[in-house]
Design a protein around this motif. Structure first.
Motif, PDB file in Angstrom:
ATOM      1  N   THR A 299     -77.246   9.478 -53.824  1.00  0.00           N
ATOM      2  CA  THR A 299     -76.682   9.557 -55.158  1.00  0.00           C
ATOM      3  C   THR A 299     -76.924   8.236 -55.866  1.00  0.00           C
ATOM      4  O   THR A 299     -77.326   7.247 -55.238  1.00  0.00           O
ATOM      5  CB  THR A 299     -75.181   9.907 -55.106  1.00  0.00           C
ATOM      6  OG1 THR A 299     -74.692  10.152 -56.427  1.00  0.00           O
ATOM      7  CG2 THR A 299     -74.377   8.788 -54.471  1.00  0.00           C
ATOM      8  N   VAL A 300     -76.726   8.237 -57.163  1.00  0.00           N
ATOM      9  CA  VAL A 300     -76.842   7.011 -57.960  1.00  0.00           C
ATOM     10  C   VAL A 300     -75.626   6.935 -58.871  1.00  0.00           C
ATOM     11  O   VAL A 300     -74.998   7.964 -59.169  1.00  0.00           O
ATOM     12  CB  VAL A 300     -78.145   6.988 -58.802  1.00  0.00           C
ATOM     13  CG1 VAL A 300     -79.374   6.992 -57.908  1.00  0.00           C
ATOM     14  CG2 VAL A 300     -78.200   8.149 -59.782  1.00  0.00           C
ATOM     15  N   PRO A 301     -75.266   5.745 -59.326  1.00  0.00           N
ATOM     16  CA  PRO A 301     -74.118   5.643 -60.234  1.00  0.00           C
ATOM     17  C   PRO A 301     -74.439   6.221 -61.605  1.00  0.00           C
ATOM     18  O   PRO A 301     -75.604   6.343 -61.987  1.00  0.00           O
ATOM     19  CB  PRO A 301     -73.858   4.131 -60.308  1.00  0.00           C
ATOM     20  CG  PRO A 301     -75.161   3.502 -59.930  1.00  0.00           C
ATOM     21  CD  PRO A 301     -75.818   4.435 -58.980  1.00  0.00           C
ATOM     22  N   ALA A 302     -73.398   6.567 -62.324  1.00  0.00           N
ATOM     23  CA  ALA A 302     -73.573   7.107 -63.676  1.00  0.00           C
ATOM     24  C   ALA A 302     -72.404   6.681 -64.544  1.00  0.00           C
ATOM     25  O   ALA A 302     -71.272   6.541 -64.064  1.00  0.00           O
ATOM     26  CB  ALA A 302     -73.685   8.626 -63.644  1.00  0.00           C
ATOM     27  N   LEU A 303     -72.688   6.473 -65.815  1.00  0.00           N
ATOM     28  CA  LEU A 303     -71.634   6.176 -66.796  1.00  0.00           C
ATOM     29  C   LEU A 303     -71.107   7.492 -67.339  1.00  0.00           C
ATOM     30  O   LEU A 303     -71.877   8.337 -67.817  1.00  0.00           O
ATOM     31  CB  LEU A 303     -72.196   5.329 -67.937  1.00  0.00           C
ATOM     32  CG  LEU A 303     -71.168   4.957 -69.013  1.00  0.00           C
ATOM     33  CD1 LEU A 303     -70.270   3.838 -68.522  1.00  0.00           C
ATOM     34  CD2 LEU A 303     -71.859   4.547 -70.315  1.00  0.00           C
ATOM     35  N   TYR A 304     -69.804   7.682 -67.265  1.00  0.00           N
ATOM     36  CA  TYR A 304     -69.164   8.884 -67.807  1.00  0.00           C
ATOM     37  C   TYR A 304     -68.408   8.491 -69.083  1.00  0.00           C
ATOM     38  O   TYR A 304     -67.692   7.482 -69.108  1.00  0.00           O
ATOM     39  CB  TYR A 304     -68.196   9.475 -66.788  1.00  0.00           C
ATOM     40  CG  TYR A 304     -68.897  10.210 -65.651  1.00  0.00           C
ATOM     41  CD1 TYR A 304     -68.912  11.595 -65.599  1.00  0.00           C
ATOM     42  CD2 TYR A 304     -69.549   9.500 -64.639  1.00  0.00           C
ATOM     43  CE1 TYR A 304     -69.558  12.273 -64.563  1.00  0.00           C
ATOM     44  CE2 TYR A 304     -70.199  10.174 -63.606  1.00  0.00           C
ATOM     45  CZ  TYR A 304     -70.197  11.554 -63.578  1.00  0.00           C
ATOM     46  OH  TYR A 304     -70.845  12.213 -62.561  1.00  0.00           O
TER      47      TYR A 304
ATOM     48  N   PRO B 294     -62.747   3.239 -59.851  1.00  0.00           N
ATOM     49  CA  PRO B 294     -62.067   4.058 -60.861  1.00  0.00           C
ATOM     50  C   PRO B 294     -61.579   5.376 -60.249  1.00  0.00           C
ATOM     51  O   PRO B 294     -62.158   5.891 -59.287  1.00  0.00           O
ATOM     52  CB  PRO B 294     -63.154   4.307 -61.903  1.00  0.00           C
ATOM     53  CG  PRO B 294     -64.440   4.202 -61.148  1.00  0.00           C
ATOM     54  CD  PRO B 294     -64.198   3.176 -60.078  1.00  0.00           C
ATOM     55  N   ASP B 295     -60.514   5.893 -60.800  1.00  0.00           N
ATOM     56  CA  ASP B 295     -59.938   7.152 -60.350  1.00  0.00           C
ATOM     57  C   ASP B 295     -60.363   8.252 -61.317  1.00  0.00           C
ATOM     58  O   ASP B 295     -60.096   8.165 -62.512  1.00  0.00           O
ATOM     59  CB  ASP B 295     -58.416   7.038 -60.296  1.00  0.00           C
ATOM     60  CG  ASP B 295     -57.764   8.330 -59.839  1.00  0.00           C
ATOM     61  OD1 ASP B 295     -57.347   9.120 -60.705  1.00  0.00           O
ATOM     62  OD2 ASP B 295     -57.704   8.554 -58.624  1.00  0.00           O
ATOM     63  N   LEU B 296     -61.030   9.280 -60.796  1.00  0.00           N
ATOM     64  CA  LEU B 296     -61.574  10.320 -61.664  1.00  0.00           C
ATOM     65  C   LEU B 296     -60.480  11.043 -62.430  1.00  0.00           C
ATOM     66  O   LEU B 296     -60.612  11.294 -63.640  1.00  0.00           O
ATOM     67  CB  LEU B 296     -62.387  11.322 -60.833  1.00  0.00           C
ATOM     68  CG  LEU B 296     -63.110  12.423 -61.626  1.00  0.00           C
ATOM     69  CD1 LEU B 296     -64.112  11.839 -62.609  1.00  0.00           C
ATOM     70  CD2 LEU B 296     -63.811  13.388 -60.668  1.00  0.00           C
TER      71      LEU B 296
ATOM     72  N   PRO C 192     -65.118   4.317 -71.089  1.00  0.00           N
ATOM     73  CA  PRO C 192     -66.136   4.873 -70.190  1.00  0.00           C
ATOM     74  C   PRO C 192     -65.955   4.294 -68.793  1.00  0.00           C
ATOM     75  O   PRO C 192     -65.453   3.177 -68.629  1.00  0.00           O
ATOM     76  CB  PRO C 192     -67.450   4.437 -70.836  1.00  0.00           C
ATOM     77  CG  PRO C 192     -67.108   3.330 -71.756  1.00  0.00           C
ATOM     78  CD  PRO C 192     -65.688   3.499 -72.158  1.00  0.00           C
ATOM     79  N   ALA C 193     -66.350   5.069 -67.802  1.00  0.00           N
ATOM     80  CA  ALA C 193     -66.144   4.645 -66.415  1.00  0.00           C
ATOM     81  C   ALA C 193     -67.380   4.934 -65.578  1.00  0.00           C
ATOM     82  O   ALA C 193     -68.183   5.811 -65.899  1.00  0.00           O
ATOM     83  CB  ALA C 193     -64.918   5.332 -65.814  1.00  0.00           C
ATOM     84  N   LEU C 194     -67.514   4.181 -64.499  1.00  0.00           N
ATOM     85  CA  LEU C 194     -68.661   4.302 -63.616  1.00  0.00           C
ATOM     86  C   LEU C 194     -68.269   5.127 -62.391  1.00  0.00           C
ATOM     87  O   LEU C 194     -67.379   4.752 -61.632  1.00  0.00           O
ATOM     88  CB  LEU C 194     -69.118   2.905 -63.195  1.00  0.00           C
ATOM     89  CG  LEU C 194     -70.580   2.707 -62.789  1.00  0.00           C
ATOM     90  CD1 LEU C 194     -71.517   3.091 -63.915  1.00  0.00           C
ATOM     91  CD2 LEU C 194     -70.803   1.265 -62.371  1.00  0.00           C
ATOM     92  N   PHE C 195     -68.949   6.263 -62.232  1.00  0.00           N
ATOM     93  CA  PHE C 195     -68.750   7.120 -61.064  1.00  0.00           C
ATOM     94  C   PHE C 195     -70.116   7.448 -60.469  1.00  0.00           C
ATOM     95  O   PHE C 195     -71.138   6.938 -60.910  1.00  0.00           O
ATOM     96  CB  PHE C 195     -68.020   8.419 -61.454  1.00  0.00           C
ATOM     97  CG  PHE C 195     -66.617   8.213 -61.950  1.00  0.00           C
ATOM     98  CD1 PHE C 195     -65.572   8.009 -61.059  1.00  0.00           C
ATOM     99  CD2 PHE C 195     -66.330   8.232 -63.308  1.00  0.00           C
ATOM    100  CE1 PHE C 195     -64.273   7.824 -61.512  1.00  0.00           C
ATOM    101  CE2 PHE C 195     -65.041   8.047 -63.776  1.00  0.00           C
ATOM    102  CZ  PHE C 195     -64.005   7.844 -62.877  1.00  0.00           C
ATOM    103  N   SER C 196     -70.121   8.339 -59.494  1.00  0.00           N
ATOM    104  CA  SER C 196     -71.370   8.836 -58.936  1.00  0.00           C
ATOM    105  C   SER C 196     -71.854  10.026 -59.755  1.00  0.00           C
ATOM    106  O   SER C 196     -71.041  10.757 -60.341  1.00  0.00           O
ATOM    107  CB  SER C 196     -71.151   9.259 -57.482  1.00  0.00           C
ATOM    108  OG  SER C 196     -72.179  10.120 -57.050  1.00  0.00           O
TER     109      SER C 196
END
Length: 295
Positions: free
Chosen positions: A135-140, A172-174, A184-188
């Motif tokens: 996986t790679v990180p993504a900005l949500y 971060p907590d989804l 905005p937050a960084l998740f997978s």
């Protein structure tokens, strides 16, 4: 005198046989061993925790084991999936997505007959673990925020250096993000599946893969560990099972028919990004990974 010479010759030949046969066996690939009937019929035990990244886990892996056993009817897979990690046994032959307190065996033999051009990750440095996915990180971000929408709409990749200053990066907590998506937050990238399952957020929350094209980084997932205490015959069967899980067929079943983690097999990766609109932007990372893989 002649008798002594014959005896010395026989002993020398025997010693040479004892030394060279194991060396020759070690040079054989798994399928060469199969052809020579050097792998005996047996059943291996495989343990894994209930994963987030593979929906309908039991049904999915039953399809995989059935397919493997149809291909290799002399071998069996006793796969057990555990909801509680405390129930995980410490004597299984193979573990997926879980690292027990065991000495892992060397898995490099698998890559002697896999073609590197079919994979997005390089296995050159792999010896004790094999990743089935990545996986790679993504900005949500919330696209109903017009400032964020104007800033990010149409963007396919985001360089880590260009992340907004207020991006939530540290663990971060989804659920907390969804309750208050102002920042905005960084998740997978894999987390988009969880969001799309919530009707109130489907389409509203968008993601952009965060990927440095000069120094691409991936997070390897669904790692396989082989128990070095298992006998060599079971280790060979387990490596054949891992090799099957890296095939286009298995990778498509695991990571393309549903979406979550990304398949390491190129063709399965193409299927995943073409079948799931949420992953269209991930097409952009494939040529970068291919270039870095062959450098």
């Amino acid at each position: 005198m002649q008798y002594k010479k014959q005896l010395i010759f026989c002993i020398s030949a025997l010693l040479l046989h004892i030394i060279t046969v194991p060396l020759l066996l070690n040079r054989l690939t798994l399928h060469q061993k199969l052809k020579l009937k050097l792998i005996r019929s047996d059943i291996i035990s495989v343990s894994m925790p209930l994963p987030d990244s593979v929906p309908d886990t039991q049904e999915t892996f039953e399809r995989l084991t059935d397919s493997f056993e149809a291909q290799y009817p002399q071998f069996g897979i006793d796969l057990r999936i555990y909801e509680n990690l405390s129930d995980m046994p410490d004597d299984s032959d193979l573990y997926i997505n879980y690292q027990p307190e065991i000495q892992p065996a060397d898995l490099s033999e698998i890559f002697r007959e896999l073609s590197p051009e079919y994979y997005l990750l390089s296995f050159e440095d792999t010896s004790e673990t094999v990743p089935l996915s990545f996986t790679v990180p993504a900005l949500y971000y919330d696209m109903t925020d017009m400032n964020l929408f104007q800033k990010f709409s149409g963007m396919k990749l985001l360089n880590p250096a260009d992340l907004p200053e207020d991006t939530v990066k540290e663990t971060p907590d989804l659920q907390a993000f969804l309750e208050n998506p102002e920042q905005p937050a960084l998740f997978s990238v894999s987390d988009i599946r969880k969001i799309e399952q919530l009707p109130e957020f489907s389409g509203r929350i968008q993601m952009i893969p965060v990927f440095d094209e000069n120094q691409p980084e991936t997070d390897q997932t669904n790692l396989c560990y082989l128990n070095s205490q298992s006998d060599k015959n079971k280790q060979n069967i387990a490596m054949l099972w891992i090799e099957y899980l890296l095939s286009e067929e298995a990778q498509t079943i695991l990571f393309a028919e549903h979406y979550g983690d990304l398949p390491v097999h190129k063709h399965a990766f193409d299927t995943a990004v073409n079948q799931h609109q949420e992953y269209y932007a991930l097409k952009e990372i494939k040529p970068v990974l291919e270039d870095s893989h062959h450098e």
